[in-house]
Enzyme design. Structure first.
Site, PDB file in Angstrom:
ATOM      1  N   HIS A   4      13.748 104.760  49.811  1.00  0.00           N
ATOM      2  CA  HIS A   4      13.950 103.440  50.429  1.00  0.00           C
ATOM      3  C   HIS A   4      12.773 103.027  51.303  1.00  0.00           C
ATOM      4  O   HIS A   4      12.644 101.857  51.646  1.00  0.00           O
ATOM      5  CB  HIS A   4      15.229 103.454  51.278  1.00  0.00           C
ATOM      6  N   ASP A  27       7.117  98.510  56.062  1.00  0.00           N
ATOM      7  CA  ASP A  27       8.556  98.536  55.771  1.00  0.00           C
ATOM      8  C   ASP A  27       8.747  98.725  54.272  1.00  0.00           C
ATOM      9  O   ASP A  27       8.031  98.101  53.477  1.00  0.00           O
ATOM     10  CB  ASP A  27       9.188  97.196  56.197  1.00  0.00           C
TER      11      ASP A  27
END
Ligand code: ADQ
Length: 460
Positions: free
Chosen positions: A157, A368
Site C-alpha cells: 500500500h 504517499d
C-alpha cells in the site's frame, strides 16, 4: 467454483467496521469475503503476556476472522520498531529517520514466521492467499518454508523507493528476496513497480519480460509477476454520504462558523510523510503573498495522532503545534483564525461533509503510496459547483488524477501560487477538471481494484 480467498494483513478490521468509522478498504474486503467466502487473518490488536499458539477463529456466515495476539516484545520489535520506524521511513524515502537494529529485524522475521505457522493450519489447497503491506513482506517465504504451494499475492500500500535507497538497509538483500516468493506482487503506481524491477535486475540479476499489464520476473530461481494496481475508493458511497451530510449538525456548525469565508481543507493521519509542516508554511506564504484573503479564507487541517509510541511522531506533533501557533499569532483577528488545527478523528460521513464545504482540497504529502483522502475530496464535491484538488506530485494519486492541480510540496511559493489559482478558477474549468477526475474514480472503485487483483492472482 471460485477459490476461497484468504486475506492477511497486520490488523484485522473489527466486525463493526463497515459502519461509521470504517475505511473503504476494510469495507471492500469484508463485502468481497462475504460474497466469495473467505478468511481474514492478522493481529487482533491485543498485546498479551503469552500469545496462544493457535489463531482465534470466529465465523459469521461464509466469512471467518482469524486473529492472533502479540507479546509486548513482538509488538515493540516487529510493529513499532521494524515496520513503523524502519520500513515506513525508508519506503517513504526518509533514510534520515531510519533507525536500523538487527534485534528489531529478528523480531520482524519472528512474527512473520509465527503468522505463517498459525495461518498454515487454516489453509485449504485451493485457497488464494492475498497478503497486504510492508508488515508482512517475509510472509510468502515463511509459508513456502512450511510447504505451502498455494498462490500467494502481495499488495504494497505504500511506495517502494529506488534501489539506491533500499540498499541503505543492511539486510536489503534478505528482505528484497522475499518478494520473489509471491506469485504476484502489486504496487500502487508504475513508479513503484519500476523500482522493484530495477532493484531485482541490478542486485539479483533478475530477468524481466514485459507483457501487457505487467512484468514476468525470473529471480532467485522463482518466476513471479510484478504489476501496478492502483487502489480506489467506494465512490458511490462517498458521493451519497457527502450529500446526506448536508443536513447534519456538524455540517451546519462548520457552515455557520465560516460565515461566507472560504475553506481550504487537509485531512491526514499525523505523519511526517504527509507534508504538514510544508503545508502550513505554504499557507502562511499564501496569506502574505495574497493579503486580499486575510479574514476571507481559512485552512482547516484535521490530523488525528497516530503511532504515539514512536519519538518522530511526538516530535512532528510538537512542531506542528508550534507552527500553527505562529501562523495564527501572526495573522489572526478577533473573528478569524487562519489555521483551524484539529487533532482528532471524525465519523466518515461528517468528514465527507467537511470535504464538501471546502473550495480547495490541499493534499500535499512529501511521499504517499496513493492517498485516499484526495479521492474522497473529489467524490464529496457538489457536481454543480465543485472545488479544486491541489495534489502533491509525490502522492501515488497524482498518477491517476492528472486533472488535479499538481504541485511540488517542497516548493512553498509554488504551492501558495497554486492555492491562489484554485481559489480563482472559473466554474467551467472546475467542472471540467472535476468531471474527468470523477470518471477515473468511478471506473476504478475499490471493488474493481479488489476483483482485478484477485483475478490476476488466480491466473498467476
Ligand atoms: P494512509 O497513510 O492511512 O493509508 P490515506 O490513503 O489517506 O492514508 O487513507 C486514510 C484514510 O483514513 C482515509 O480513508 C481517510 O478518510 C481516513 N481518515 C483520515 N483522517 C481521518 C479522521 N480525522 N477521521 C476519520 N477518518 C480519517 C495507506 C497509504 C496510502 C494508501 C492507503 C490505501 O499510506 O498511501 O492510499 O494506505 O492503500
Amino acid at each position: 467454483m471460485a477459490n476461497r480467498i484468504v486475506i492477511v494483513s497486520n490488523r484485522v478490521a473489527p466486525v463493526n467496521e463497515g459502519k461509521a468509522a470504517a475505511g473503504g478498504l476494510a469495507v471492500a474486503v469484508l463485502a468481497a469475503l462475504r460474497r466469495s467466502g473467505g478468511v481474514w487473518f492478522g493481529w487482533s490488536g491485543e498485546v498479551v503476556a503469552a500469545p496462544d499458539e493457535a489463531a482465534n477463529v470466529t465465523e459469521s456466515g461464509r466469512l471467518a476472522r482469524a486473529t492472533v495476539d502479540l507479546s509486548e516484545r513482538d509488538h515493540e520489535e516487529y510493529y513499532n520498531r521494524f515496520a513503523n520506524a524502519t520500513l515506513w521511513p525508508l519506503f517513504h524515502y526518509r533514510v534520515d529517520l531510519v533507525n536500523f537494529d538487527r534485534v528489531n529485524y529478528a523480531g520482524y522475521r519472528r512474527v512473520n514466521r509465527a503468522f505463517a505457522r498459525k495461518l498454515a493450519g487454516l489453509l485449504q489447497p485451493d485457497d488464494l492467499i492475498w497478503v497486504h503491506d510492508y508488515h508482512l513482506i517475509p510472509l510468502g517465504e515463511e509459508l513456502r518454508r512450511l510447504g505451502v504451494g498455494n498462490r500467494i499475492g502481495l499488495f504494497l500500500h505504500i511506495p517502494l523507493p529506488p534501489r539506491e535507497l533500499l540498499a541503505t538497509l543492511p539486510v536489503h538483500k534478505e528482505l528484497m528476496r522475499c518478494f520473489s516468493h509471491f506469485d504476484l506482487v502489486g504496487f500502487q503506481t508504475e513508479t513503484d513497480r519500476a523500482h522493484l524491477l530495477d532493484y531485482l535486475v541490478r542486485e539479483a540479476k533478475a530477468r524481466v519480460e514485459e507483457h501487457e499489464g505487467g512484468a514476468v520476473v525470473r529471480a532467485h530461481r522463482r518466476v513471479f509477476k510484478v504489476e501496478a494496481h492502483p487502489i480506489g475508493i467506494d465512490t458511490p458511497y462517498v458521493e451519497r454520504s457527502a450529500a446526506r451530510a448536508e443536513s447534519s449538525r456538524d455540517f451546519q456548525r462548520l457552515h455557520v462558523s465560516l460565515a461566507d469565508r472560504r475553506l481550504i481543507i487537509g485531512v491526514d493521519r499525523l505523519d511526517y510523510s504527509k507534508g504538514l509542516v510544508h503545508r502550513f508554511d505554504a499557507f502562511a506564504h499564501f496569506l502574505r503573498a495574497y493579503p486580499q484573503h486575510l479574514n476571507r479564507v481559512s485552512l482547516m487541517q484535521i490530523a488525528p495522532p497516530s503511532r504515539g509510541g514512536i519519538a518522530e511522531y511526538s516530535e512532528i506533533r510538537r512542531t506542528l503545534e508550534t507552527l500553527a501557533g505562529h501562523v495564527n499569532g501572526e495573522f489572526a483577528e478577533v473573528d478569524w483564525v487562519p489555521i483551524r488545527y484539529l487533532n482528532r478523528s471524525f465519523g466518515r460521513r461528517t468528514l465527507f461533509g467537511f470535504l464538501r464545504q471546502a473550495q480547495v482540497g490541499l493534499i500535499t504529502p512529501l511521499r504517499d503510496g496513493m492517498n485516499l483522502v484526495a479521492m474522497e475530496y473529489l467524490a464529496s464535491q457538489r457536481p454543480q459547483d465543485p472545488g479544486v484538488l491541489v495534489l502533491s506530485r509525490f502522492a501515488g494519486a497524482a498518477e491517476t488524477l492528472p486533472d488535479a492541480l499538481i504541485v511540488n510540496p517542497y516548493d512553498v511559493e509554488g504551492v501558495a501560487k497554486t492555492i491562489q489559482a484554485a481559489l480563482t478558477m472559473p466554474l467551467e474549468e472546475r467542472r471540467e477538471r472535476w468531471q474527468s477526475s470523477m470518471h477515473v474514480l468511478r471506473s476504478n472503485s475499490v471493488e474493481a481494484w479488489y476483483e482485478r487483483f484477485v483475478a490476476r492472482l488466480s491466473q498467476a
